[in-house]
Design an enzyme around this catalytic site. Structure first.
Site, PDB file in Angstrom:
ATOM      1  N   LYS A 227       2.064  65.031 -34.507  1.00 28.41           N
ATOM      2  CA  LYS A 227       2.077  63.476 -35.117  1.00 28.41           C
ATOM      3  C   LYS A 227       0.835  62.491 -34.523  1.00 28.41           C
ATOM      4  CE  LYS A 227       5.032  60.293 -36.836  1.00 28.41           C
ATOM      5  NZ  LYS A 227       7.197  59.455 -36.538  1.00 28.41           N
TER       6      LYS A 227
ATOM      7  N   SER B 266       8.647  58.962 -41.080  1.00 27.74           N
ATOM      8  CA  SER B 266       7.452  59.002 -41.003  1.00 27.74           C
ATOM      9  C   SER B 266       6.927  59.551 -40.833  1.00 27.74           C
ATOM     10  CB  SER B 266       7.273  57.085 -39.234  1.00 27.74           C
ATOM     11  OG  SER B 266       7.793  58.259 -38.617  1.00 27.74           O
TER      12      SER B 266
ATOM     13  N   SER C  79      12.855  60.814 -39.110  1.00 27.19           N
ATOM     14  CA  SER C  79      11.253  59.919 -39.250  1.00 27.19           C
ATOM     15  C   SER C  79      11.120  61.639 -39.064  1.00 27.19           C
ATOM     16  CB  SER C  79      11.047  59.962 -38.772  1.00 27.19           C
ATOM     17  OG  SER C  79      11.173  57.855 -39.449  1.00 27.19           O
TER      18      SER C  79
END
Lengths: 478, 485
Positions: free
Chosen positions: B79, B152, B176
């Site tokens: 990420k 997210s 997330s």
């Protein structure tokens, strides 16, 4: 000043002399090349996290003990949020509602008689220093040096207990000497390692405290005195003209000798303090808190007072001996021998010994002087075995050679003749050779005795004990 | 079967047996990226060159007979809020569009043998539930390109689901990892707060953030978790403890395991098809020997409000450092410091980030602190206490991961409250600092994946993985990569 009483409270920021910074492994040192002593952590780069340097907690607790504070062994750290280019995280990690050290006090000496005043301490907390902006005509805009980011600080907040600039100065000097005594700060004013914010208000005696104004950015004690006096005068002038004092923050401009408005109360910053989520609650074991107290030496304010009251030294001497831990310890070792008067020891230490050390640029510890040797010499002077003047020769020898006091006195023939029999002949001869002076003396010109003593000293090649010579002369003249 | 379709466990075995090389695995995954990335948009940066170089290095070391970790050579997505030394790390924001960290996150130091194929797309600064707030582009759900992948960590989840990575790291502050895992039909673990170092994770809400793994099987997630967990002197909030069972594979044994179903997580707002799918999974676990009981977590209804106050408060402070002075985006042509701050932050942050900064600044402001932030922190204690009490009577708790399947792109963009509601089942886990695992458990009427969430006491990751494995064994694997169309 026109019947007004001045009220002063101080916030002292002192940089601690730990080996590393408060939240990262960078060296805690002054004077590195710009931006060479910082890392992603102290410059708050994205993703980095602080970890607390435990030494900072220990040092702050030591100061807490020195200022008789309650210690809060369980406390937390908080974020103080504000934007400024020298603060790369845009928050300073500090302590808000639970400081490491709570209420305490400090006794400061106000005069030569040893009168003391107790100044309340509100709290001591730990926090990180910010970087430094550099402004220079050689370039446009400002640059930032992040080296100072993360240097550990303690902030010592006083109660509004001081009533004059002199009291404030005494407080600041005492704080400084304690910081140095317990060896937690270098206290280098020119490097900004101690700075203070000053709160000043004025009121008529018997009336409640006036509205206070805070002055930021004071970085010398003499500056603090000037700032307090300026600010008090400013406030009195406003009041006398029928005005009112508004609570505000001002910046002290020392070169200009005046304070300028920084922001009014309405514009006060909201720092939005909240508990620092990246750090754990600080928990110091009770035993550790106790152990730290046991590491403290006798504090300088106590020592000064003891030298003044118990050893009857003047404040000037006491201060000098306390200021230098080395000389203070040497002095006390001499006093402990009990063989000579403290004031005489002080005179020699602060006089010739200090002068010779300075001349040769050498520390006392690096000379051959020991408390034994110094006391031996002073005792000889006190007993009249050598003159004070001869002492000046002896001291240099016993500081820089291995010779004993007795050797020096013998080799240089410094022994005073304190034998009445040996001096009697000289006295009689001098009296016989100076009839005019004898007559003068008998006619009331008593200062002729000085001339006669001098003649005797010359005859004895300077080795006669002048006190004894005088005594003999008087006996014959009487 | 292509190498990119394999699980990490399978690939690891093949590489160990020299049946394939790390370079071949990397090339297979990079090939899939070349085929589908244009449609999925899982990455902000694809690090093809670095990946191949690392893969060759691994192959060389293996050829020399060096003992390598099970993750050596496994193609992985990271990420884009996890700092990777020398590789662009943007947090999905214009603010960090040019930020190349000179340091690694601790998790990257623990994964030095992994082959990083790219930095995954995300909602800006991890604020969002759809992966639509990224400054760069939106990510599509590989199971239906018109749907969001969840957020997210949408890029990480989509990459794993689409075969553009075998494993991925995400971060989870309020759901997330688990929400996108659920929406993309894969497994995602939010570890116990403190189990994985946060050093190098660009902070959103420091007291809630955790890094965690995504995979297409329970074993894969367990494998990646065991590689990254453990105390870190660089992170004061990481737990100093041992992980004795870190290398034990998930057992699949749930005999006698007491599983609590909190009624508050199955009530109004949860779609019927979601409830049915989750209850079907429950009955499978029951058949395998688990003991099912209904429980209650009465403060659940307040959790979302408390979450948005705490996380926004911390975010408002954490994101204050992005001021245009030292790195990242700086607005042009500013007169003076205040304008530099204002323009940089106005232009550098997107709407959702600004919304949270404003919310967080408000709840910390003097005069409002006690009414909002302090009460939210009190609720946090209450919610934690309720979980602790519940775990006295059960070994783990099972809920839906989200009330419904993935929503369509753009559907919730103009309605932040509706967007926030997607996190309703996941935020409590962060608030209480517990581990949470999302496991696929069927599909909705739109043929999009559904997930169930397993929640355990602190550091009970092994229990969660054991139970998930039991379900996976029975329900069949989640590893099939959909046709991207």
């Amino acid at each position: 000043m026109n019947n007004y009483e001045i009220v002063v409270g101080l916030e002292v920021h002192a940089e601690l002399n730990t080996a590393t910074k408060i939240y990262c492994g960078c060296k805690n040192s002054f004077g590195s090349a710009v931006n060479s002593n910082c890392c992603p952590i102290c410059t708050g780069m994205p993703g980095t996290l602080p970890t607390l340097n435990e030494k900072v907690v220990e040092y702050a607790i030591k100061m807490g003990h020195a200022l008789n504070c309650e210690i809060h062994p369980i406390c937390k750290q908080d974020r103080k949020n504000y934007f400024y280019p020298d603060l790369p995280k845009a928050y300073q990690i500090s302590q808000f509602d639970i400081p490491l050290c709570g209420k305490g006090y400090l006794d400061v000496i106000l005069d030569d008689e040893g009168t003391t005043k107790r100044i309340g301490v509100t709290r001591i907390h730990i926090e990180e220093d910010a970087g430094k902006l550099i402004h220079d005509d050689s370039f446009e805009g400002s640059l930032v040096d992040f080296n100072r980011c993360g240097v550990p600080l303690i902030e010592i907040v006083s109660e509004p207990d001081m009533r004059s600039s002199a009291e404030a100065k005494a407080y600041l000097e005492t704080i400084k000497s304690i910081l140095q005594y317990i060896d937690i700060s270098d206290c280098k004013m020119q490097e900004g390692s101690i700075r203070c914010d000053i709160n000043v208000s004025v009121h008529k005696p018997g009336e409640p405290f006036g509205t206070r104004c805070e002055m930021k950015n004071v970085n010398s004690f003499s500056g603090a005195v000037r700032a307090i006096e300026y600010e008090a005068a400013r406030q009195i002038e406003v009041l006398e003209a029928g005005g009112v004092i508004h609570q505000e923050t001002r910046r002290w401009d020392d070169p200009a000798g005046k304070s300028v408005l920084l922001r009014s109360k309405e514009d006060a910053q909201d720092y939005r303090y909240f508990p620092e989520p990246d750090l754990l609650t600080i928990v110091v074991p009770e035993q550790k808190v106790k152990d730290l107290r046991d590491t403290l030496p006798e504090l300088p304010n106590h020592k000064t007072l003891r030298f003044m009251k118990e050893l009857e030294l003047p404040r000037f001497d006491a201060n000098l001996l306390v200021e230098s831990m080395e000389k203070g310890a040497f002095f006390e070792a001499c006093v402990e021998k009990g063989s000579c008067k403290p004031k005489n020891i002080s005179n020699w230490l602060l006089g010739d010994v200090t002068r010779l050390c300075n001349e040769k640029n050498i520390a006392l510890a690096d000379t051959r002087l020991t408390p034994e040797r110094l006391c031996e010499m002073i005792a000889m002077i006190e007993k009249g075995e050598i003159s004070g003047n001869a002492g000046k020769t002896v001291i240099e020898e016993i500081m820089f050679t291995e010779k004993t006091v007795a050797q020096v006195v013998k080799e240089k023939g410094l022994a005073q003749i304190s034998d009445t029999g040996a001096l009697d002949g000289i006295v009689q001869a001098v009296l016989a050779a100076n009839e005019k002076s004898v007559a003068d003396y008998k006619n009331g010109k008593t200062n002729a005795i000085g001339f006669l003593v001098g003649q005797c000293m010359r005859q004895s090649k300077g080795q006669g004990n002048p006190a004894l010579i005088k005594e003999l002369l008087l006996r014959y003249l009487g | 079967m292509e190498l990119y379709e394999m699980t990490a466990s399978e690939l690891s075995r093949l590489m160990r047996d020299k049946a394939c090389s790390a370079e071949e695995a990397a090339k297979s995954v990079l090939g899939q990226i070349a085929r589908v990335e244009g449609k999925v948009g899982a990455y902000i940066t694809v690090t093809e060159e670095g990946a191949l170089q690392k893969a060759r290095e691994i192959d060389g070391r293996r050829a020399k007979g060096e003992e390598l970790s099970p993750l050596a050579g496994i193609p992985m997505a990271i990420k884009d809020n996890i700092c990777t030394k020398g590789v662009l790390t943007t947090c999905g924001s214009k603010m960090l569009h040019n930020f190349v960290p000179p340091y690694n996150a601790t998790v990257m130091e623990r994964l030095t043998d992994a082959v990083v194929v790219g930095k995954a797309n995300m909602d800006e600064f991890a604020m969002g539930s759809s992966c639509e707030t990224s400054y760069f582009h939106k990510t599509a759900n590989p199971h239906g390109l018109g749907y969001v992948p969840g957020g997210s960590s949408g890029g990480s989840a989509a990459a794993v689901a689409a075969g553009e990575a075998v494993l991925a790291l995400g971060s989870d502050t309020g759901g997330s990892i688990r929400l996108p895992a659920s929406y993309c039909g894969i497994v995602g673990l939010k570890p116990t707060y403190g189990a994985v170092s946060r050093y190098g994770l660009v902070a959103f809400a420091s007291s809630l953030d955790q890094i965690g793994p995504f995979g297409r099987s329970v074993d894969d997630v367990a494998m990646l978790y065991s590689a990254i967990c453990g105390g870190d002197p660089m992170d004061a909030t990481s737990a100093k403890r041992d992980y004795p069972d870190r290398d034990a594979a998930p057992s699949g044994d749930v005999k006698g395991l007491r599983i609590g179903l909190p009624k508050e997580y199955f009530g109004a707002g949860v779609e019927e098809e979601t409830r049915a799918a989750v209850m079907n999974a429950v009955s499978i676990l029951e058949k395998k020997g688990a003991v099912i009981k209904e429980i209650s977590l009465p403060s659940t209804g307040y959790a979302l409000s408390a979450y948005y106050m705490i996380s926004s408060a911390e975010a408002s402070s954490n994101l204050a450092r992005f001021d245009g002075v030292k790195y990242g985006y700086r607005a042009e042509g500013c007169e003076g410091l205040t304008e530099l701050y204002e323009k940089t932050r106005s232009e550098g942050f997107g709407d959702e980030v600004k919304r949270r900064i404003m919310l967080g600044t408000f709840v910390l402001s003097s005069g409002f602190y006690d009414a909002y932030y302090k009460r939210a922190k009190q609720l946090q204690q209450q919610i934690s206490a309720e979980f602790a009490a519940a775990f006295a009577g059960c070994d783990l708790i099972l809920t839906p991961t989200s009330p419904s399947t993935a929503f369509r792109m753009g559907e919730n963009l103009d309605d932040p409250l509706k967007m926030y509601a997607a996190d309703i089942c996941t935020v409590t886990v962060n608030i209480a600092g517990l581990p949470g695992l999302s496991v696929p458990c069927g599909r909705g009427a739109n043929n999009m994946p559904l997930g169930m969430q397993l929640i355990g006491p602190k550091f009970a990751e092994k229990t969660l993985l054991d139970a998930a494995k039991a379900y996976e064994n029975e329900a069949g694997s989640f590893r099939a990569i959909p046709e991207i169309q």
